[in-house]
Design a protein around this motif. Sequence first.
Motif: not given
Length: 410
Positions: A14-25, A90-102
Motif C-alpha cells: 500500500w505504501r509503495e502504491l501511494l509513493t511509487g510511479p503509480d501515485a502520479g497517475d 481502482g484497477d480491479g486489484t487495488d483501490r485508492v481513495a483520493v481527496w483534495r485538501f481540506p
Amino acid sequence: MPVTAAPQAPGQPWRELLTGPDAGDILQTALVGVGGHLLSWRAHQVEHRRNGSTAAYRVQVRWPTGEETEERFGAWAGAGPPPPDTLVIGDGTDRVAVWRFPHDPYLPGLATAYDPAAVAGLLRSFDLARAGDEPPRLRVRAYRPHRRAVIEAIGATGHRLFLKVVPPAQAATLHRQHTRFTDAGVPVPPSLGHSADGVVALAALPGHSLRQELRAEAAELPTGAAILALLDRLPAGLADAPVRRSWRDRAGHYATAVASVLPREAERVRELAAAIYAEGGTGPIVPVHGDFYENQVWVAGGRITGLLDLDTAGAGDRLDDLACLLGHLSVLTQLNPAQAATVSRAGARYLAAFEQRVDPADLRYRVAAVVLSLATGPYRVQESGWQRSTRYRVELAERWLTSARAVRRG
C-alpha cells in the motif's frame, strides 16, 4: 521481547502504491474531474495503520485558465471499505481513495477551519475581529491525513487563533485536557471551545518554539531545572490514567518499522532494540506529556511560556519525557548542521541536569530508544535520500547505547 523484521512488512504494498510511479497517475485521474492538469507531485507524509496507509501530497496543477497553483491532496490505500466521500480509483486489484485538501474524510471539521468566512465569524465571536474586517489569513501549520491538522488564523488586527482539527470523537477530550492543564497553572494554550465536527479553538501564546530559539545566534534557552519544573507541574491526576507503553517497550516495534523500509538493516536494528529492552531500566510512573520535544516547548527571553500538543499526556515513565527531548535534540544536530554546536551544547546541559534526577545509564538507554523511533521519520516525510538519513539515525541510536553501557560499567 520478540522482535520481528520481515523483509516485507504488512502494508508495504500500500505504501509503495501511494509513493511509487503509480501515485502520479492516480493524482492525474483525480484532477481530470475538476479540469486540472498535473505538473508535478511530491509525497510529504506517509503513514501506515493496521488496515491501510495514508499519504499527503503537494501537487502543482495547471488549470484551464492557464493559472498554476500548488494544491494539497490526500490518499488512502488498504483493506476494507475506502473512506466515505472520496474519489475511489481502482484497477480491479487495488483501490485508492483520493481527496483534495481540506476535504479529509477523517477530519470533517477541516473544511470549516480552512474557510475564511467561517473563521472570520469565529474570530468575531471571541472578540478577536470586528464586523467589516478583511477576511483572516489562514496558514496550514500541520497536516497529517487521518490524524490531525493545525490552522493558524491571523485577523486583520493581528490577533491570532489556532484551530486544531482532530477526529470528532477526540475534540471534547482535547478541550477538557487543555482546561485541566490551565486550571493546574501549566502554561498551555487556553481552549476557547470546540465543535462537534472536531475543531478545537486555541488561543495563541507569547514567544516561539525552543527549536526556533536554537536557531538564533545568541540563543536564550531555559535551564534544565526549568524544564524539570515544567514537567513537575503537570496535573497530578494524569497519573491515574492507564500507563503509556514506554519508548523502551516499543523498541521492537520501531525496529520492525525500520526493517520494513530498509530490509538490509533488519538484523542490525533487531539487535539494537533487543539490547535497549534487555539492558535499560525503568523510572518512576508520573504524569507525562508523552511527546515532549523542542517544538512543544514555547519560550521567550529564556523563560518557558508554553507547552503544546497535549493529546498524548497521561501516566508514564519519567524517563520517557526527558529522553524524548534529548533524543530529538540529538537528531536535530543531523538535520541542521549549521546549528549543531548550539544544539549539542544545549543537549549536554539538559543531560547533565536530568541525570541528577534519574539513573544516568537508564536515561541514555531510553534516548537510544527514542532515536530509534525517529529513524523512519525521513521515509515518512519522503525526504530526498531518506535511506542514508535513516541509517544515520540508527547509527546515532547505537552511539547512545554505547554511552549507556559505558556509564553502566562506571
